[in-house]
Design an enzyme around this catalytic site. Structure first.
Site, mmCIF file in Angstrom:
data_model
loop_
_atom_site.group_PDB
_atom_site.id
_atom_site.type_symbol
_atom_site.label_atom_id
_atom_site.label_comp_id
_atom_site.label_asym_id
_atom_site.label_seq_id
_atom_site.Cartn_x
_atom_site.Cartn_y
_atom_site.Cartn_z
ATOM 1 N N GLU A 133 -0.110 -16.532 11.272
ATOM 2 C CA GLU A 133 0.795 -17.271 12.167
ATOM 3 C C GLU A 133 0.169 -17.598 13.525
ATOM 4 O OE1 GLU A 133 4.365 -14.894 12.288
ATOM 5 O OE2 GLU A 133 4.653 -15.020 10.123
ATOM 6 N N GLU A 193 4.134 -15.084 0.458
ATOM 7 C CA GLU A 193 5.399 -14.421 0.841
ATOM 8 C C GLU A 193 6.606 -15.195 0.309
ATOM 9 O OE1 GLU A 193 5.587 -13.679 5.077
ATOM 10 O OE2 GLU A 193 3.466 -13.173 5.198
HETATM 11 O O1 G3I Z 1 11.071 1.435 10.057
HETATM 12 C C1 G3I Z 1 12.185 1.174 10.933
HETATM 13 C C2 G3I Z 1 13.285 2.197 10.735
HETATM 14 O O2 G3I Z 1 12.789 3.453 11.089
HETATM 15 C C3 G3I Z 1 14.487 1.789 11.607
HETATM 16 O O3 G3I Z 1 15.538 2.663 11.353
HETATM 17 C C4 G3I Z 1 14.935 0.366 11.278
HETATM 18 C C5 G3I Z 1 16.098 -0.088 12.171
HETATM 19 O O4 G3I Z 1 16.040 -1.471 12.411
HETATM 20 O O5 G3I Z 1 13.847 -0.495 11.490
HETATM 21 C C6 G3I Z 1 12.732 -0.197 10.645
HETATM 22 O O6 G3I Z 1 11.706 -1.127 10.915
HETATM 23 C C7 G3I Z 1 11.931 -2.452 10.428
HETATM 24 C C8 G3I Z 1 10.789 -2.798 9.492
HETATM 25 O O7 G3I Z 1 10.899 -4.146 9.093
HETATM 26 C C9 G3I Z 1 10.760 -1.907 8.236
HETATM 27 O O8 G3I Z 1 11.903 -2.113 7.472
HETATM 28 C C10 G3I Z 1 11.949 -3.391 11.632
HETATM 29 O O9 G3I Z 1 13.088 -3.153 12.439
HETATM 30 C C11 G3I Z 1 11.962 -4.822 11.156
HETATM 31 O O10 G3I Z 1 11.784 -5.685 12.268
HETATM 32 C C12 G3I Z 1 10.818 -5.045 10.194
HETATM 33 O O11 G3I Z 1 10.904 -6.373 9.703
HETATM 34 C C13 G3I Z 1 9.742 -6.856 9.088
HETATM 35 C C14 G3I Z 1 9.337 -8.158 9.777
HETATM 36 O O12 G3I Z 1 8.215 -8.708 9.109
HETATM 37 C C15 G3I Z 1 8.981 -7.915 11.236
HETATM 38 O O13 G3I Z 1 8.260 -8.968 11.787
HETATM 39 C C16 G3I Z 1 10.055 -7.135 7.630
HETATM 40 O O14 G3I Z 1 10.284 -5.888 6.963
HETATM 41 C C17 G3I Z 1 8.888 -7.851 6.972
HETATM 42 O O15 G3I Z 1 9.256 -8.247 5.675
HETATM 43 C C18 G3I Z 1 8.538 -9.091 7.795
HETATM 44 O O16 G3I Z 1 7.441 -9.745 7.199
HETATM 45 C C19 G3I Z 1 7.030 -10.955 7.831
HETATM 46 C C20 G3I Z 1 5.537 -11.101 7.547
HETATM 47 O O17 G3I Z 1 4.841 -9.979 8.016
HETATM 48 C C21 G3I Z 1 4.973 -12.364 8.174
HETATM 49 N N1 G3I Z 1 5.744 -13.530 7.772
HETATM 50 C C22 G3I Z 1 7.179 -13.449 7.983
HETATM 51 C C23 G3I Z 1 7.742 -12.206 7.284
HETATM 52 C C24 G3I Z 1 9.246 -12.158 7.413
HETATM 53 O O18 G3I Z 1 9.655 -11.958 8.726
#
Ligand code: G3I
Length: 345
Positions: free
Chosen positions: A166, A275
């Site tokens: 990105e 993805e």
């Molecule tokens: O691990 C914590 C947990 O301890 C906590 O209780 C919970 C509460 O919100 O959050 C958890 O972390 C989350 C993490 O995913 C694991 O589930 C984060 O808040 C959340 O922001 C995070 O989101 C990820 C996102 O990237 C962040 O940018 C998504 O899982 C993941 O699928 C997503 O992937 C991205 C790619 O890397 C790049 N392209 C877009 C794609 C979708 O956003």
């Protein structure tokens, strides 16, 4: 004797008619999913059955593997310390033990990268480091990560890596200083070429290097990605373009997506769908979109090493309310059957 042949025939027919995605697509490309570490236990059999490629959803991102305390104690302002936590280890071991290929995601990203990585003394309150220091940190970060893979997971099939993720805006320009700390420190896009140069230097053989982005089917962005990718191809430091492919049934059309795919393929690089998920509020329309899309992908399979869906089952999706995947509670949906139909399964 007749009985014997019947048994052989039935076994053969059963093997051919596998309902596993990875088997149905074996002669075209790998079928991958992203997983969180919990899925190495909960739902493991189902993951092993359907997928022969895994991308950790979060566990190889910079904020998951860069260690601030270790970096501060390293004795060098140029040497960040990389450490895999329990979640990362669980996924890497799962892949190694079950012979599932791994896609690494990601080294250089504006998201999920701690601010201290860009600051003097690896201190969140420090000043921004110089471009020269950041270059050394970038090289050492990539080197240390690949060294850790080699040391702790010698049998892991690390077959591709998103080196940069990105780095573009939708208009095809690079993300600017407000949008990326990488640009903030460098003031230009040289960090992209540097990252690929270092990845090429330290990646194990067989690990293809990708530039990955979303909205990659918007013309201006397609062109921006294409131009940089071709430049790096000429330098011999990139293997492919990652199309994230976060799609919806109403946008883009499969035709528009195919146009971007063809443009990327015309670069002579590989293309991985990294993805994939397809939102929409009607499962029949989603199933048709999946079918049309996979028809296009199969037609171009010789250029496509893999297609990864961004989540193993709807309840694990970051777009959960869009129900964008092939399974729900690990049960096949119409979208799954549509994808299987493309290859006559
Ligand atoms: O691990 C914590 C947990 O301890 C906590 O209780 C919970 C509460 O919100 O959050 C958890 O972390 C989350 C993490 O995913 C694991 O589930 C984060 O808040 C959340 O922001 C995070 O989101 C990820 C996102 O990237 C962040 O940018 C998504 O899982 C993941 O699928 C997503 O992937 C991205 C790619 O890397 C790049 N392209 C877009 C794609 C979708 O956003």
């Amino acid at each position: 004797m007749a009985k014997y042949y019947l048994v052989i025939f039935l076994i053969g027919a059963t093997l051919c008619a596998s309902d596993a995605l990875k088997d149905a697509y074996e002669k075209y490309f790998k079928i991958g999913t992203c997983i969180g570490s919990g899925e190495t236990t909960e739902g493991a059999e189902y993951i092993k059955k359907h997928y022969n490629s895994i991308t950790p959803c979060n566990e190889l991102k910079p904020d998951a593997i860069l260690n601030q305390g270790g970096s501060q104690n390293s004795g060098s302002n140029d040497t960040p310390v990389v450490a895999f936590g329990s979640g990362t280890k669980a996924i890497l071991k799962f892949c190694e033990d079950n012979n599932i290929a791994l896609r690494g995601h990601t080294f250089v990203w504006h998201g999920q990268t701690p601010e201290w990585f860009f600051k003097e003394g690896f201190n969140s309150n420090g000043n921004w480091v110089s471009k020269d220091t950041m270059n050394k940190r970038l090289e050492n970060f990539i080197k240390a990560t690949y060294e850790l893979f080699a040391k702790d997971y010698p049998n892991l099939n690390l077959y591709s890596y998103d080196v940069c993720n990105e780095v573009f805006q939708d208009n095809g320009q690079f993300r600017n200083a407000q949008q990326s700390k990488w640009w903030q420190v460098y003031g230009d896009e040289s960090y992209i070429i540097n990252a690929f140069t270092y990845a090429k230097k330290y990646a194990p053989s067989g690990c293809e290097l990708y530039i990955n982005d979303y909205n990659e089917y918007i013309d201006t962005k397609t062109n921006g990605i294409y131009n940089v990718a071709v430049k790096m191809k000429d330098l011999g430091i990139i293997d492919g373009i990652g199309m994230q492919s976060h799609l919806s049934t109403d946008f883009p059309s499969v035709g528009q997506y195919e146009k971007a795919l063809q443009k990327f393929i015309s670069s002579g690089l590989h293309v991985i769908v990294t993805e994939l998920d397809i939102g929409g509020n009607n499962e029949d329309t989603q199933a048709k979109y999946y079918k049309d899309l996979f028809t296009v992908l199969v037609k171009n399979a010789e250029h496509i090493p893999g297609v990864t869906v961004w989540g193993s089952s709807d309840e694990h999706s970051w777009r959960g309310k869009d129900h964008p995947l092939l399974f729900s509670n690990h049960q096949p949906k119409k979208t799954y059957y549509a994808v299987m139909e493309v290859v006559g399964s």
